[in-house]
Design an enzyme around this catalytic site. Structure first.
Site, mmCIF file in Angstrom:
data_model
loop_
_atom_site.group_PDB
_atom_site.id
_atom_site.type_symbol
_atom_site.label_atom_id
_atom_site.label_comp_id
_atom_site.label_asym_id
_atom_site.label_seq_id
_atom_site.Cartn_x
_atom_site.Cartn_y
_atom_site.Cartn_z
ATOM 1 N N GLY A 14 12.510 -20.258 82.082
ATOM 2 C CA GLY A 14 12.441 -18.883 82.560
ATOM 3 C C GLY A 14 11.322 -18.096 81.902
ATOM 4 O O GLY A 14 10.650 -18.594 80.989
ATOM 5 N N ASP A 15 11.082 -16.895 82.419
ATOM 6 C CA ASP A 15 10.069 -15.980 81.878
ATOM 7 C C ASP A 15 8.667 -16.570 81.893
ATOM 8 O O ASP A 15 7.837 -16.249 81.034
ATOM 9 C CB ASP A 15 10.424 -15.558 80.438
ATOM 10 C CG ASP A 15 11.744 -14.832 80.373
ATOM 11 O OD1 ASP A 15 12.089 -14.142 81.353
ATOM 12 O OD2 ASP A 15 12.436 -14.953 79.341
ATOM 13 N N LYS A 18 6.691 -15.491 86.676
ATOM 14 C CA LYS A 18 6.891 -15.573 88.129
ATOM 15 C C LYS A 18 6.569 -14.240 88.799
ATOM 16 O O LYS A 18 5.929 -14.195 89.847
ATOM 17 C CB LYS A 18 8.346 -15.963 88.441
ATOM 18 C CG LYS A 18 8.725 -17.337 87.903
ATOM 19 C CD LYS A 18 10.200 -17.642 88.114
ATOM 20 C CE LYS A 18 11.140 -16.825 87.264
ATOM 21 N NZ LYS A 18 11.084 -17.114 85.822
ATOM 22 N N GLY A 42 14.460 -11.044 84.725
ATOM 23 C CA GLY A 42 13.623 -9.876 84.417
ATOM 24 C C GLY A 42 12.206 -10.264 84.757
ATOM 25 O O GLY A 42 11.600 -11.063 84.060
ATOM 26 N N HIS A 43 11.688 -9.755 85.863
ATOM 27 C CA HIS A 43 10.353 -10.137 86.322
ATOM 28 C C HIS A 43 9.410 -8.938 86.136
ATOM 29 O O HIS A 43 9.635 -7.876 86.700
ATOM 30 C CB HIS A 43 10.395 -10.569 87.792
ATOM 31 C CG HIS A 43 11.238 -11.798 88.003
ATOM 32 N ND1 HIS A 43 11.432 -12.381 89.213
ATOM 33 C CD2 HIS A 43 11.927 -12.569 87.114
ATOM 34 C CE1 HIS A 43 12.207 -13.452 89.071
ATOM 35 N NE2 HIS A 43 12.526 -13.569 87.809
ATOM 36 N N THR A 127 22.892 -13.706 78.951
ATOM 37 C CA THR A 127 22.400 -12.330 78.957
ATOM 38 C C THR A 127 23.578 -11.349 78.891
ATOM 39 O O THR A 127 23.357 -10.145 78.775
ATOM 40 C CB THR A 127 21.591 -12.056 80.238
ATOM 41 O OG1 THR A 127 22.443 -12.342 81.364
ATOM 42 C CG2 THR A 127 20.348 -12.938 80.300
ATOM 43 N N GLN A 221 14.923 -17.449 86.901
ATOM 44 C CA GLN A 221 15.152 -18.387 85.793
ATOM 45 C C GLN A 221 14.129 -19.539 85.880
ATOM 46 O O GLN A 221 13.041 -19.336 86.380
ATOM 47 C CB GLN A 221 16.582 -18.916 85.807
ATOM 48 C CG GLN A 221 17.630 -17.897 85.401
ATOM 49 C CD GLN A 221 17.975 -16.877 86.462
ATOM 50 O OE1 GLN A 221 18.310 -17.234 87.568
ATOM 51 N NE2 GLN A 221 17.908 -15.608 86.131
ATOM 52 N N THR A 297 14.960 -8.600 79.912
ATOM 53 C CA THR A 297 16.290 -8.119 80.267
ATOM 54 C C THR A 297 17.094 -7.706 79.038
ATOM 55 O O THR A 297 17.799 -6.707 79.059
ATOM 56 C CB THR A 297 17.049 -9.225 81.059
ATOM 57 O OG1 THR A 297 16.285 -9.500 82.228
ATOM 58 C CG2 THR A 297 18.438 -8.802 81.452
ATOM 59 N N GLY A 299 15.730 -7.894 75.574
ATOM 60 C CA GLY A 299 14.919 -7.519 74.413
ATOM 61 C C GLY A 299 14.991 -8.522 73.268
ATOM 62 O O GLY A 299 14.390 -8.315 72.219
HETATM 63 P P1 GDP Z 1 9.222 -13.926 84.805
HETATM 64 O O1 GDP Z 1 10.644 -13.720 84.443
HETATM 65 O O2 GDP Z 1 8.899 -15.360 85.072
HETATM 66 O O3 GDP Z 1 8.741 -13.032 85.918
HETATM 67 O O4 GDP Z 1 8.382 -13.533 83.503
HETATM 68 P P2 GDP Z 1 8.628 -12.234 82.553
HETATM 69 O O5 GDP Z 1 8.148 -11.052 83.274
HETATM 70 O O6 GDP Z 1 10.011 -12.223 82.033
HETATM 71 O O7 GDP Z 1 7.708 -12.604 81.316
HETATM 72 C C1 GDP Z 1 6.357 -12.832 81.442
HETATM 73 C C2 GDP Z 1 5.606 -11.818 80.571
HETATM 74 O O8 GDP Z 1 4.264 -12.253 80.421
HETATM 75 C C3 GDP Z 1 5.503 -10.432 81.179
HETATM 76 O O9 GDP Z 1 5.525 -9.478 80.164
HETATM 77 C C4 GDP Z 1 4.148 -10.446 81.891
HETATM 78 O O10 GDP Z 1 3.564 -9.147 82.011
HETATM 79 C C5 GDP Z 1 3.362 -11.280 80.932
HETATM 80 N N1 GDP Z 1 2.265 -12.080 81.535
HETATM 81 C C6 GDP Z 1 2.234 -12.705 82.741
HETATM 82 N N2 GDP Z 1 1.091 -13.398 82.867
HETATM 83 C C7 GDP Z 1 0.385 -13.214 81.727
HETATM 84 C C8 GDP Z 1 -0.850 -13.715 81.244
HETATM 85 O O11 GDP Z 1 -1.542 -14.491 81.865
HETATM 86 N N3 GDP Z 1 -1.241 -13.297 79.990
HETATM 87 C C9 GDP Z 1 -0.485 -12.471 79.227
HETATM 88 N N4 GDP Z 1 -0.936 -12.125 78.025
HETATM 89 N N5 GDP Z 1 0.700 -11.990 79.643
HETATM 90 C C10 GDP Z 1 1.136 -12.375 80.878
HETATM 91 P P1 IMO Z 2 13.823 -14.927 84.569
HETATM 92 O O1 IMO Z 2 14.079 -14.917 86.061
HETATM 93 C C1 IMO Z 2 14.881 -16.562 80.657
HETATM 94 C C2 IMO Z 2 19.070 -17.700 80.072
HETATM 95 C C3 IMO Z 2 19.862 -16.910 79.050
HETATM 96 C C4 IMO Z 2 20.803 -17.994 78.539
HETATM 97 C C5 IMO Z 2 21.105 -18.778 79.819
HETATM 98 C C6 IMO Z 2 22.410 -18.383 80.493
HETATM 99 O O2 IMO Z 2 13.387 -13.635 84.025
HETATM 100 O O3 IMO Z 2 12.940 -16.069 84.220
HETATM 101 P P2 IMO Z 2 23.118 -16.257 81.950
HETATM 102 O O4 IMO Z 2 23.141 -14.799 81.609
HETATM 103 O O5 IMO Z 2 22.248 -16.602 83.108
HETATM 104 O O6 IMO Z 2 24.480 -16.849 82.077
HETATM 105 O O7 IMO Z 2 22.459 -16.974 80.639
HETATM 106 O O8 IMO Z 2 20.022 -18.543 80.704
HETATM 107 N N1 IMO Z 2 18.411 -16.903 81.141
HETATM 108 C C7 IMO Z 2 17.104 -16.654 81.180
HETATM 109 N N2 IMO Z 2 16.123 -16.944 80.301
HETATM 110 N N3 IMO Z 2 14.583 -15.952 81.829
HETATM 111 C C8 IMO Z 2 15.546 -15.672 82.729
HETATM 112 O O9 IMO Z 2 15.288 -15.164 83.955
HETATM 113 C C9 IMO Z 2 16.882 -15.987 82.404
HETATM 114 N N4 IMO Z 2 18.068 -15.834 83.031
HETATM 115 C C10 IMO Z 2 18.990 -16.416 82.255
HETATM 116 O O10 IMO Z 2 19.033 -16.418 78.031
HETATM 117 O O11 IMO Z 2 20.109 -18.856 77.678
HETATM 118 MG MG MG Z 3 11.815 -12.911 82.912
#
Ligand code: GDP
Ligand code: IMO
Ligand code: MG
Length: 417
Positions: A14-15, A18, A42-43, A127, A221, A297, A299
Site C-alpha cells: 500500500g501507499d 496510486k 489514503g490516496h 487502521t 491497498q 490515514t 499518521g
Molecule cells: P497511495 O495510497 O498509493 O495513493 O499513496 P499515499 O498517498 O498514501 O502515499 C504516497 C505519498 O508519496 C504521498 O504523500 C504522495 O504525495 C507522495 N508521492 C507520490 N509520488 C511521489 C514521488 O514521485 N516523489 C515523492 N517525493 N513523493 C511522491
Molecule cells: P492505501 O490504499 C497502507 C494496512 C494496515 C494494516 C492492514 C490491515 O492508502 O494504499 P485494515 O484497517 O485494512 O484492516 O488494516 O492493512 N493498510 C494499509 N497500508 N496503505 C493502505 O491503503 C492500507 N490499508 C490498510 O496498516 O497493516
Molecule cells: Mg495511502
C-alpha cells in the site's frame, strides 16, 4: 465490440503512490472507479500547492470531466464519505455509489479496535476503521448494503435485530446497543445526503463500456495486503489485486484492458507483519525522512526498507501487470548505495518466490551505486546514468517494463516512456 477498462493496482504493502498516478491518468478517462477497501485507504494528490487526501472518493474527482464510481466491492462508511464529499462542489452526476456496496457503521470500528486490543502484541496493526468487521459481516451475510438507505426505518430495525441476535459478542467487545431514536436520526441523515448518489453502478458501467467510454479502475491497498495473496493474517480484508476489480464492480475478465502496477523505488509497510527487506539502520530512517513516510490515514510512521524484487515478481504475475509505474525515485537521491532484495533465504535455502510462511525469511541483497538528483526530472534520458541503470536492472529482475517513473509528488513530475 465494447471498450475495455484499465486497472491501477498497488504492488507492495500500500501507499505506493496510486493516488498521484490515478489523478495524472484521470485526465484521459471518462470514469474512475474504486473497487475494494474502504476509508482505510489514503490516496494523496498534490496539485500546485494544494494537497488532497482521499479515502473513499476515487482519485478522478479532481478532473472536472470524470465521473467517479464507488463499486460494490467497497465498504462504505456513510459518515466519513459525507465528510469527504464536503471538500468538493458539484458532485451531482459526477459521483455514484453502488447500491450493493456494504455499509461500514460505527460499531464495526469499535469491534475492530476492541479485537486489536485483545490481540495485544499479535495485533495486525489495522487502521482501526472497522474494515475487517464490515467485510466479516458481508461474508457472514449479516451486513447492510447502501441500497438499504432507501428505507432508513427498515434498516434501523435490521441493525437493532442484528444487535439483539449477537448481544453476547457486542457485550464482550464493549459495544453498546444504539438508542433506537438516535440511530434512526443518523440513518435518515445518511439517507438524505447520499440517496441521490446511490444506484446500480454495474448497469452504469456496462452502458459506459458499450458507448466506448474510457474507464479507469483504482485499486486500494496493495498486493501484499490482499486477503488471499498477501502476508496473511497481516493483511486487509479485501481482494486488493486486479482480479478484485471484476467482482468489485460487476465486470467480467474480458472487460479488462491494460494493468498498471504501482510500486515505490524502495519499499514501505505500515502495521505489523513480515517485511523481509525492512532496514533498521540509518538508511531506513533516511528513507522515512526523505519520503515523508507517515500514514495518510493514521499518521503512523511507515516501516521503510529496500525494493523487494521477489515480492514484486509475485505481484506482477498475480495482477497481470503490463507496465510498472515506479514512484518516489527522488527519495533515493543522495544515497551512496542502494540495495535490492533479489532472493530470500529461509532455513539455509534460497527462495525465489514468496513462501507460505514468511517467518524467518531473510533478504539476499544486491547493491547498486546511487545518484545525486532525480527530483523533478521529466525525461528518462535526463536521469543520471546510475538511476537509469537501476531502473533497467529492476525491469530485468521483475520481468516487466517500467513505463512510468515519478520524481516528485506533483502531477507533472512524471516520466512516461
Ligand atoms: P497511495 O495510497 O498509493 O495513493 O499513496 P499515499 O498517498 O498514501 O502515499 C504516497 C505519498 O508519496 C504521498 O504523500 C504522495 O504525495 C507522495 N508521492 C507520490 N509520488 C511521489 C514521488 O514521485 N516523489 C515523492 N517525493 N513523493 C511522491
Ligand atoms: P492505501 O490504499 C497502507 C494496512 C494496515 C494494516 C492492514 C490491515 O492508502 O494504499 P485494515 O484497517 O485494512 O484492516 O488494516 O492493512 N493498510 C494499509 N497500508 N496503505 C493502505 O491503503 C492500507 N490499508 C490498510 O496498516 O497493516
Ligand atoms: Mg495511502
Amino acid at each position: 465490440m465494447s471498450n475495455r477498462a484499465d486497472i491501477i493496482v498497488g504492488l507492495q504493502w500500500g501507499d505506493e503512490g496510486k493516488g498521484k498516478i490515478v489523478d495524472n491518468l484521470a485526465q484521459k478517462y471518462d470514469i474512475v472507479c474504486r473497487f475494494a477497501g474502504g476509508h482505510n485507504a489514503g490516496h494523496t494528490i498534490v496539485v500546485g500547492d494544494k494537497k488532497y487526501a482521499l479515502h473513499l472518493i476515487p482519485s478522478g474527482v479532481l478532473n472536472p470531466n470524470a465521473v467517479n464510481i464507488v463499486g460494490n466491492g467497497v465498504v462504505l462508511s456513510p459518515k466519513d464519505f459525507i465528510k469527504e464529499m464536503s471538500q468538493f462542489d458539484n458532485l451531482k452526476n459526477r459521483l455514484f455509489i453502488s447500491d450493493r456496496a456494504h455499509l461500514l457503521l460505527p460499531y464495526h470500528a469499535m469491534i475492530d479496535q476492541a479485537r486489536e486490543k485483545m490481540k495485544g502484541d499479535k495485533a495486525i496493526g489495522t487502521t482501526g476503521k472497522g474494515i475487517g468487521p464490515a467485510y466479516g459481516d458481508k461474508v457472514a451475510r449479516v451486513g447492510h448494503r447502501a441500497g438499504e438507505l432507501r428505507d432508513p426505518l427498515k434498516l434501523r430495525d435490521r441493525i437493532l435485530e442484528h444487535f439483539d441476535m449477537n448481544a453476547p459478542v457486542f457485550e464482550a467487545m464493549g459495544v453498546e446497543k444504539p438508542d433506537s431514536e438516535e440511530l434512526l436520526n443518523e440513518l435518515q441523515e445518511y439517507s438524505k445526503a447520499l440517496l441521490e448518489y446511490i444506484t446500480d453502478t454495474t448497469q452504469l458501467l456496462w452502458k459506459a463500456l458499450s458507448e466506448d467510454k474510457r474507464i479507469l479502475l483504482e485499486g486500494a491497498q496493495g498486493t501484499m495486503l490482499d486477503i488471499d495473496h498477501g502476508t496473511y493474517p497481516y493483511v486487509t480484508s479485501s481482494t486488493t489485486v486486479s482480479a478484485g476489480a471484476c467482482s468489485g464492480l460487476g465486470l467480467n475478465p474480458k472487460d479488462i484492458g491494460y494493468v498498471t502496477g504501482i510500486a515505490k523505488a524502495y519499499c514501505t509497510r505500515v502495521g505489523n507483519g513480515p517485511f523481509p527487506s525492512e532496514d533498521f539502520s540509518e538508511a531506513g530512517d533516511k528513507i522515512r525522512e526523505r519520503g515523508h513516510e507517515f500514514g495518510t490515514t493514521t499518521g503512523r510512521p511507515r516501516r521503510c526498507g529496500w525494493f523487494d524484487a521477489v515480492a514484486m515478481r509475485h505481484a506482477v504475475r498475480i495482477n497481470g501487470v503490463d507496465r510498472v509505474s515506479l514512484m518516489k525515485l527522488d527519495v533515493l537521491d543522495g544515497f551512496d548505495e542502494i540495495k535490492v532484495c533479489v532472493a530470500y533465504e529461509k532455513d539455509d535455502e534460497q527462495l525465489n518466490f514468496v513462501p507460505y510462511d514468511m517467518d524467518g525469511v531473510k533478504p539476499i541483497y544486491k547493491s547498486f551505486k546511487g545518484w545525486q538528483k532525480t527530483e523533478g526530472i521529466k525525461e528518462f534520458d535526463k536521469l543520471p546514468q546510475t538511476a537509469q541503470d537501476y531502473i533497467t536492472a529492476l525491469e530485468e529482475m521483475i520481468d516487466c517494463k517500467i513505463g512510468i517513473i515519478s520524481t516528485s509528488p506533483q502531477r507533472e513530475d512524471t516520466i512516461i516512456r
